[in-house]
Motif scaffolding. Structure first.
Motif, PDB file in Angstrom:
ATOM      1  N   ILE A 228      28.830  72.891  89.502  1.00 49.35           N
ATOM      2  CA  ILE A 228      29.586  72.006  89.792  1.00 49.35           C
ATOM      3  C   ILE A 228      29.555  72.079  91.342  1.00 49.35           C
ATOM      4  CG2 ILE A 228      32.147  71.601  90.421  1.00 49.35           C
ATOM      5  CD1 ILE A 228      32.746  72.663  87.483  1.00 49.35           C
ATOM      6  N   LEU A 229      29.521  73.276  92.109  1.00 52.05           N
ATOM      7  CA  LEU A 229      29.265  73.228  93.514  1.00 52.05           C
ATOM      8  C   LEU A 229      28.102  72.611  93.919  1.00 52.05           C
ATOM      9  CD1 LEU A 229      30.019  74.895  96.244  1.00 52.05           C
ATOM     10  CD2 LEU A 229      28.294  76.624  95.481  1.00 52.05           C
ATOM     11  N   LEU A 230      26.734  72.426  93.238  1.00 48.88           N
ATOM     12  CA  LEU A 230      25.680  71.812  93.843  1.00 48.88           C
ATOM     13  C   LEU A 230      26.002  70.413  93.535  1.00 48.88           C
ATOM     14  CD1 LEU A 230      22.666  74.043  91.909  1.00 48.88           C
ATOM     15  CD2 LEU A 230      23.700  73.855  94.489  1.00 48.88           C
ATOM     16  N   GLU A 231      26.837  69.771  92.442  1.00 47.11           N
ATOM     17  CA  GLU A 231      27.139  68.566  92.139  1.00 47.11           C
ATOM     18  C   GLU A 231      27.883  67.959  93.248  1.00 47.11           C
ATOM     19  OE1 GLU A 231      27.167  64.740  90.563  1.00 47.11           O
ATOM     20  OE2 GLU A 231      25.858  66.400  90.591  1.00 47.11           O
ATOM     21  N   LEU A 232      28.854  68.825  93.827  1.00 44.14           N
ATOM     22  CA  LEU A 232      29.730  68.319  95.134  1.00 44.14           C
ATOM     23  C   LEU A 232      28.770  68.256  96.273  1.00 44.14           C
ATOM     24  CD1 LEU A 232      32.835  70.552  94.228  1.00 44.14           C
ATOM     25  CD2 LEU A 232      32.805  68.084  94.124  1.00 44.14           C
ATOM     26  N   VAL A 233      27.989  69.304  96.468  1.00 48.16           N
ATOM     27  CA  VAL A 233      27.095  69.325  97.504  1.00 48.16           C
ATOM     28  C   VAL A 233      26.367  67.833  97.543  1.00 48.16           C
ATOM     29  CG1 VAL A 233      24.789  70.063  98.542  1.00 48.16           C
ATOM     30  CG2 VAL A 233      26.882  71.581  98.162  1.00 48.16           C
ATOM     31  N   ARG A 234      25.757  67.495  96.508  1.00 48.43           N
ATOM     32  CA  ARG A 234      24.801  66.355  96.079  1.00 48.43           C
ATOM     33  C   ARG A 234      25.768  64.981  96.378  1.00 48.43           C
ATOM     34  NH1 ARG A 234      23.841  62.172  93.597  1.00 48.43           N
ATOM     35  NH2 ARG A 234      25.866  62.639  92.295  1.00 48.43           N
ATOM     36  N   THR A 235      26.914  65.092  95.892  1.00 46.98           N
ATOM     37  CA  THR A 235      27.529  63.993  96.070  1.00 46.98           C
ATOM     38  C   THR A 235      28.199  63.568  97.392  1.00 46.98           C
ATOM     39  OG1 THR A 235      28.415  64.280  93.662  1.00 46.98           O
ATOM     40  CG2 THR A 235      29.835  62.779  95.155  1.00 46.98           C
ATOM     41  N   PHE A 236      28.485  64.665  98.202  1.00 42.63           N
ATOM     42  CA  PHE A 236      29.021  64.572  99.506  1.00 42.63           C
ATOM     43  C   PHE A 236      28.068  64.328 100.365  1.00 42.63           C
ATOM     44  CE2 PHE A 236      33.049  66.332  97.938  1.00 42.63           C
ATOM     45  CZ  PHE A 236      33.976  65.518  98.919  1.00 42.63           C
TER      46      PHE A 236
ATOM     47  N   PRO B 118      30.763  68.805  78.848  1.00 41.94           N
ATOM     48  CA  PRO B 118      30.290  68.060  79.862  1.00 41.94           C
ATOM     49  C   PRO B 118      31.592  67.322  80.474  1.00 41.94           C
ATOM     50  CG  PRO B 118      28.821  67.712  78.239  1.00 41.94           C
ATOM     51  CD  PRO B 118      29.973  68.818  77.747  1.00 41.94           C
ATOM     52  N   ALA B 119      32.447  66.980  79.630  1.00 41.63           N
ATOM     53  CA  ALA B 119      33.718  66.200  80.107  1.00 41.63           C
ATOM     54  C   ALA B 119      34.721  67.011  80.842  1.00 41.63           C
ATOM     55  CB  ALA B 119      34.495  65.647  78.645  1.00 41.63           C
ATOM     56  N   VAL B 120      34.795  68.192  80.337  1.00 41.77           N
ATOM     57  CA  VAL B 120      35.602  69.116  81.084  1.00 41.77           C
ATOM     58  C   VAL B 120      35.046  69.622  82.438  1.00 41.77           C
ATOM     59  CG1 VAL B 120      36.806  71.484  80.982  1.00 41.77           C
ATOM     60  CG2 VAL B 120      36.535  70.227  79.058  1.00 41.77           C
ATOM     61  N   ALA B 121      33.712  69.771  82.559  1.00 43.15           N
ATOM     62  CA  ALA B 121      33.211  70.334  83.679  1.00 43.15           C
ATOM     63  C   ALA B 121      33.336  68.895  84.865  1.00 43.15           C
ATOM     64  CB  ALA B 121      31.860  70.507  83.646  1.00 43.15           C
ATOM     65  N   GLN B 122      33.120  67.877  84.288  1.00 41.50           N
ATOM     66  CA  GLN B 122      33.221  66.626  85.076  1.00 41.50           C
ATOM     67  C   GLN B 122      34.868  66.442  85.809  1.00 41.50           C
ATOM     68  OE1 GLN B 122      31.196  63.078  83.923  1.00 41.50           O
ATOM     69  NE2 GLN B 122      33.016  61.815  84.503  1.00 41.50           N
ATOM     70  N   ALA B 123      35.794  66.698  84.826  1.00 38.16           N
ATOM     71  CA  ALA B 123      37.201  66.749  85.293  1.00 38.16           C
ATOM     72  C   ALA B 123      37.236  67.766  86.596  1.00 38.16           C
ATOM     73  CB  ALA B 123      37.970  67.029  84.132  1.00 38.16           C
ATOM     74  N   VAL B 124      36.775  69.006  86.456  1.00 36.68           N
ATOM     75  CA  VAL B 124      36.975  69.729  87.440  1.00 36.68           C
ATOM     76  C   VAL B 124      36.482  69.445  88.433  1.00 36.68           C
ATOM     77  CG1 VAL B 124      36.307  72.170  88.328  1.00 36.68           C
ATOM     78  CG2 VAL B 124      37.056  71.996  85.834  1.00 36.68           C
ATOM     79  N   ALA B 125      34.937  68.751  88.631  1.00 32.49           N
ATOM     80  CA  ALA B 125      34.285  68.325  89.542  1.00 32.49           C
ATOM     81  C   ALA B 125      35.124  67.248  90.306  1.00 32.49           C
ATOM     82  CB  ALA B 125      32.870  67.790  89.342  1.00 32.49           C
ATOM     83  N   GLN B 126      35.672  66.296  89.726  1.00 29.35           N
ATOM     84  CA  GLN B 126      36.332  64.893  90.170  1.00 29.35           C
ATOM     85  C   GLN B 126      37.659  65.696  90.921  1.00 29.35           C
ATOM     86  OE1 GLN B 126      37.051  62.584  86.678  1.00 29.35           O
ATOM     87  NE2 GLN B 126      35.208  61.405  87.114  1.00 29.35           N
TER      88      GLN B 126
END
Length: 636
Positions: free
Chosen positions: A278-286, A445-453
């Motif tokens: 999730i951290l890496l996904e937030l880095v990529r998104t921002f 996948p759905a729960v991890a995506q909810a945390v990322a959001q």
């Protein structure tokens, strides 16, 4: 671990953040001795050491346990809470001089061992009780031959350098943390515990203490004599925290910090791999948002922590090293540890300043398992008082705890959990992607995506809002609630010549100061950047340590308001001595210059590469696949 460390740094660098760097600390960690494994033996009535009980996995141990061997009669003590040990005494079984058998859960390993020590026990054996985990036949269960890992230091950070950052070649005073236990502790499996429970005599345990290991009731003991020998050894070990920074445009020296632990004992799918993905996904998104024109007011600091399974060592050592800057400049810390341990319930372990912001964010994120509902709607359907259902105090074993208790920085840790039972594989070699996927029955996948959001929405508000969205008036309500709890002791206080009047007065001063600040903000010129910055500094002060007058003047204005410093903690079972994270930090430090050259001594990996390192990398890659290519977080 070295390979994973390099992978994370490369992933940060690939996103072309403004700064990427690594901070290395040299900490004292405790490991089992392969040449002299920990042992457990029967002892006969004459004191002669008898048959050895096989500990299935010699690699499972309690870091920071006292070293040596102890002998005592076996006593069953439920979860090892103070009330459990008091109940033993009330039933005529004295824990003093005994070897306690306690269950995993409810309180931390460190609290269990500290409580046992306070009641005079000589050692502690900790086992996973099957009755404490899910009985759903469709979900996987922990093997009866698997013991659970857990450190027993009642505190955070390197216990051999309390209050000091463990930089290389730094000289420390010869003192260890008061949170280190003086008695040994060892995890054992349910199979070994079953064997021990069968030998216990004495009173029958209370109904709520019963479990599922025997076909007959559990007894309290005392039972046969036992000899526990612990031979763990301390090693000075380099750990590496990895940082990535997106600089803010208006307040670049104010940091919104988000972190996840990278290390784990065993594969660590739930413990660290989910949070890291999730951290890496937030880095990529921002980073992508910045490339498309988004520019936060405040800086975003993304951190991958090392040494967390030993008691938030990486995060605490960093805080100790740079406290003089962080307590002035860190806005909020968001932890991604333990983010997905189920999908039935959602908890936010947090500081009161963030409660209103969390409520707002919950209304913007869809529930991962209730179609057509937001997370907020899912929560209020169960309990109309949403915060009673969601908000929890920060536990000591969270990296967020160190930020709040040690640095005074508001913090939050999100967790999706099972309804009534704990995730059974945490801190074990069975914490794999496959097991986590089965527990969530395909909804990972759905729960991890909810945390990322959730985290993404929170970061946008904290980094981009003109005024920090921290509810600085909330402390008045929280303190009033605690005053109500203290009122039942008013008679005892009066008998000692004490009164609660000063607490009422401090609360009143705080409420008036908060209201005055609110009115000043309401009537101010919205486009005045200097005023906005000053107000944001004053809002930050509501949750952070007091500044000196010089520091206030450097912001341009004396802040001139009373302040109530409050770290929300659970004091139902207060520790017998202050954890080291509350000790003062000495010396003056500043944040490292990420763009300058920084010299590091060559380091070796925290762990040797083993089959578990390969498995961990596999689990991490599996969880990363929960985020398909494209805008994985959805619209934030």
């Amino acid at each position: 671990m070295a390979a994973l460390t390099q992978d994370i740094r490369v992933a940060f660098s690939r996103q072309k953040l403004d700064h990427v760097w690594t901070d290395t600390h040299y900490v004292g960690l405790q490991f089992p001795d392969p040449a002299h494994p920990n042992t457990l033996h029967w002892v006969d009535e004459t004191g002669k050491v008898g048959e050895q009980l096989p500990l299935e996995d010699p690699e499972v141990y309690c870091p920071y346990s006292a070293i040596g061997n102890v002998t005592g009669d076996l006593v069953y003590a439920h979860y090892g809470r103070p009330e459990d040990l008091q109940e033993l005494r009330a039933r005529g079984v004295d824990p003093a001089g005994s070897l306690l058998l306690v269950r995993v859960g409810v309180i931390s390993f460190a609290q269990k061992v500290t409580n046992a020590q306070d009641f005079g026990a000589r050692g502690v054996l900790i086992y996973p009780e099957p009755a404490d985990f899910s009985q759903d036949p469709h979900k996987p269960s922990l093997s009866s031959q698997q013991a659970v890992y857990g450190h027993v230091h009642l505190g955070t950070g390197d216990p051999y350098t309390p209050g000091f950052p463990s930089f290389n070649q730094t000289q420390f005073p010869p003192v260890a943390s008061s949170g280190l236990p003086s008695i040994p502790a060892q995890p054992i499996s349910a199979d070994i515990a079953s064997h021990l429970l069968r030998k216990l005599k004495g009173p029958v345990a209370p109904q709520e203490w019963q479990g599922r290991l025997l076909g007959s009731p559990y007894h309290l003991g005392p039972g046969p004599g036992m000899r526990l020998e612990v031979n763990n050894h301390r090693t000075s070990t380099p750990i590496n925290n990895i940082f990535g920074c997106i600089e803010g445009r208006s307040e670049p020296d104010h940091y919104v910090v988000i972190g996840a632990q990278r290390d784990a004992w065993g594969p660590g799918a739930a413990k660290s791999a989910v949070g890291t993905a999730i951290l890496l996904e937030l880095v990529r998104t921002f980073a992508s948002m910045v490339n498309n024109g988004f520019r936060p007011r405040r800086s975003l600091l993304f951190i991958s922590w090392d040494g967390s399974d030993f008691g938030s060592v990486g995060s605490t050592e960093w805080l100790e090293g740079y406290l003089s800057v962080l307590h002035l400049k860190a806005v909020v810390y968001v932890s991604l540890d333990n983010a997905v341990l189920g999908d039935d319930k959602f908890h936010a372990k947090t500081s009161p300043l963030l409660t209103s912001l969390i409520e707002s964010v919950l209304k913007q994120v869809d529930s991962p398992n209730h179609s057509g509902q937001t997370l907020y709607e899912q929560v209020v359907f169960t309990n109309p008082i949403w915060d009673a259902e969601v908000i929890r105090p920060l536990p000591m074993d969270s990296s967020a705890y160190s930020f709040t208790a040690f640095a005074g920085v508001p913090a939050v840790e999100f967790s999706f959990m099972e309804e009534d039972q704990a995730y059974p594989f945490l801190h074990t070699k069975e914490d794999t992607y496959e097991k986590l996927h089965k527990v969530l029955q395909g909804r990972l996948p759905a729960v991890a995506q909810a945390v990322a959001q959730l985290a993404g929405q929170l970061l946008i508000r904290l980094s981009h809002d003109r005024l920090l969205p921290l509810d600085f008036g909330r402390y008045g309500d929280v303190v009033l609630r605690h005053i109500g709890n203290l009122n039942e002791f008013s008679g005892e206080l009066k008998a000692r010549g004490l009164t609660l009047q000063w607490v009422y007065s401090a609360r009143g001063d705080y409420i008036r100061a908060a209201e005055k600040l609110r009115q000043e903000i309401y009537s101010s010129e919205e486009r005045d950047e200097r005023l906005t910055r000053m107000y944001n500094v004053r809002i930050m002060r509501a949750g952070g340590p007091e500044r000196s007058s010089d520091e206030m003047d450097r912001e341009g204005q004396p802040l001139g308001h009373s302040r109530l410093a409050y770290a929300w903690q659970n004091w139902d079972n207060p520790p017998s001595s202050a954890p080291p994270c509350w000790l003062p930090s000495y010396g003056s430090h500043c944040l490292p210059n990420p763009s300058g050259k920084k010299k590091h001594v060559h380091t070796v990996p925290l762990y040797k590469v083993t089959a578990w390192e390969v498995q961990k990398a596999k689990d991490f890659q599996s969880i990363k696949k929960c985020f398909p290519s494209g805008n994985e977080m959805g619209e934030i």
